[in-house]
Write an enzyme that holds these catalytic residues in place. Structure first.
Site, PDB file in Angstrom:
ATOM      1  N   GLY A 168       2.588   2.211  10.725  1.00  0.00           N
ATOM      2  CA  GLY A 168       3.532   3.322  10.577  1.00  0.00           C
ATOM      3  C   GLY A 168       4.259   3.698  11.858  1.00  0.00           C
ATOM      4  CD  GLU A 180      -3.423  -2.491   7.230  1.00  0.00           C
ATOM      5  OE1 GLU A 180      -2.340  -2.800   6.727  1.00  0.00           O
ATOM      6  OE2 GLU A 180      -3.986  -1.409   7.030  1.00  0.00           O
ATOM      7  CD  GLU A 210      -2.705   5.463   6.690  1.00  0.00           C
ATOM      8  OE1 GLU A 210      -2.690   5.532   5.454  1.00  0.00           O
ATOM      9  OE2 GLU A 210      -1.814   4.879   7.346  1.00  0.00           O
ATOM     10  CG  HIS A 222      -5.671   1.984   5.150  1.00  0.00           C
ATOM     11  ND1 HIS A 222      -5.203   2.922   6.041  1.00  0.00           N
ATOM     12  CD2 HIS A 222      -4.693   1.051   5.025  1.00  0.00           C
ATOM     13  CE1 HIS A 222      -3.979   2.569   6.427  1.00  0.00           C
ATOM     14  NE2 HIS A 222      -3.656   1.434   5.824  1.00  0.00           N
ATOM     15  CG  ASN A 233      -1.726   1.248   1.382  1.00  0.00           C
ATOM     16  OD1 ASN A 233      -1.783   2.069   0.461  1.00  0.00           O
ATOM     17  ND2 ASN A 233      -2.376   1.406   2.520  1.00  0.00           N
ATOM     18  CB  SER A 291       5.312  -1.923  11.797  1.00  0.00           C
ATOM     19  OG  SER A 291       4.932  -0.578  12.063  1.00  0.00           O
ATOM     20  CE  LYS A 341      -0.078   3.109   4.760  1.00  0.00           C
ATOM     21  NZ  LYS A 341       0.068   3.166   6.205  1.00  0.00           N
TER      22      LYS A 341
END
Ligand code: 13P
Length: 256
Positions: A177, A171, A101, A99, A13, A217, A15
Site C-alpha cells: 500500500g 509480502e 495487516e 496477512h 485481496n 504494490s 481488504k
C-alpha cells in the site's frame, strides 16, 4: 520442476472494500475482462459479506472467490470469527491467512497463523499464507532470518501431503500500500529463499511444486517484470485488484 509447470496464481485481496452490490459489479467486470485467460488461476479474496454476491456474479467464469481470514476452531464462542466449514459451504476454495495487516492490527502471531492454516487445510481449502519482513528488519539486514523463521513457524506440524494446498505470498510489509514495490531482484531473492526453506522442511520436489507469490504494490506497470522471475509464480494484489481494468492487465502479464 521448472517454473512453467507450477501453477501461476493472480489473486486480488480486496481488504475492507466493496459493499455486496459493488462486489457483484466488480467481480462480474473482472470475470468479463479475464475471460479465456487460462494461463493462470484468477482469484478474488473478498470480505466475508461479499462472498455470496461475488460468487453469484462469477458463476461459470474462470474467477474463483476466496476469503481473507478463517478461525482455527471449528465452531463455538468466538464472536466475530468465521470457521472453515462455513467458508467451504459457501463454495470458497482459497483463503488468505497471516496477512501483515492481521498481524499488525489484530494481534495475529505465527502461532495463530499456523493454527488457522491447519484448520483451513483440514477443511479442504487452499491457503494463501502471507509472510514478509517489516522495514526495520530489512534495514537491519535480517530479512532472510525473519522470512525463514516465519516460513518454519507458520508451516510447523503441517504434513507434506497437505503442502500442495499451501501457496506462500511473500509480502514485504514496507511495500504494501506504499507504492514502494520490491525490485524484481529483491522479490526473486526472497521467494527463492522461501522455496529453499520449504525444501529443507519437505524436500526438493514439494518445494519446486509450490506456488510462491509476490505481493506489495504490484500493478499493471510492474507485474510483467516481477512475474518474469523464476521463483515468482504469481501475485497477491491489493489496491490494483479493486479496478478490474488494472487487475486484468496483471492477469494478462501472467499469461506468458
Ligand atoms: P497493495 O497491492 O495495495 O500494496 O497490497 C498488497 C497486499 O497487501 C495484498 O495482500
Amino acid at each position: 520442476m521448472k517454473k512453467e509447470s507450477r501453477k501461476v496464481i493472480i489473486a486480488g485481496n480486496w481488504k475492507m472494500n466493496m459493499t455486496p452490490k459493488a462486489a457483484a459489479e466488480t467481480a462480474a467486470k473482472t470475470a468479463e475482462l479475464t475471460a479465456g485467460k487460462n494461463g493462470c488461476e484468477v482469484v478474488l479474496c473478498v470480505p466475508f459479506v461479499d462472498i455470496a454476491a461475488a460468487m453469484e456474479a462469477t458463476k461459470g467464469t474462470n474467477v474463483k472467490i476466496g476469503a481473507q481470514n478463517v478461525h482455527f476452531e471449528k465452531k463455538g464462542a468466538f464472536t466475530g470469527e468465521i470457521a472453515a466449514d462455513m467458508l467451504v459451504e459457501c463454495g470458497v476454495e482459497y483463503v488468505i491467512v497471516g496477512h501483515s495487516e492481521r498481524r499488525q492490527y489484530f494481534g495475529e502471531t505465527d502461532t495463530t497463523v499456523n493454527l488457522r492454516t491447519k484448520a483451513a487445510l483440514d477443511a479442504g481449502m487452499k491457503v494463501i499464507l502471507c509472510l514478509g519482513e517489516v522495514l526495520a528488519e530489512r534495514q537491519a539486514g535480517i530479512t532472510e532470518e525473519i522470512v525463514a523463521m516465519q516460513t518454519k513457524l507458520d508451516l510447523a506440524g503441517i504434513p507434506a501431503d497437505q503442502i500442495a494446498n499451501v501457496i506462500i505470498a511473500y509480502e514485504p510489509v514496507w511495500a504494501i500500500g506504499t507504492g514502494l514495490t520490491a525490485t524484481p531482484e529483491q522479490a526473486e531473492e526472497v521467494c527463492a529463499l522461501i522455496r529453499a526453506t520449504v525444501a529443507k522442511l519437505y524436500g526438493d520436489a514439494v518445494a519446486e511444486a509450490m506456488t510462491i507469490q509476490y505481493g506489495g504494490s504490484m500493478n499493471d506497470g510492474n507485474a510483467a517484470e516481477l512475474l518474469s522471475k523464476v521463483n515468482v509464480d504469481g501475485g497477491l494484489i491489493g489496491g490494483a485488484s479493486l479496478v478490474p481494468e488494472k487487475f486484468a492487465k496483471i492477469v494478462d502479464a501472467a499469461q506468458a
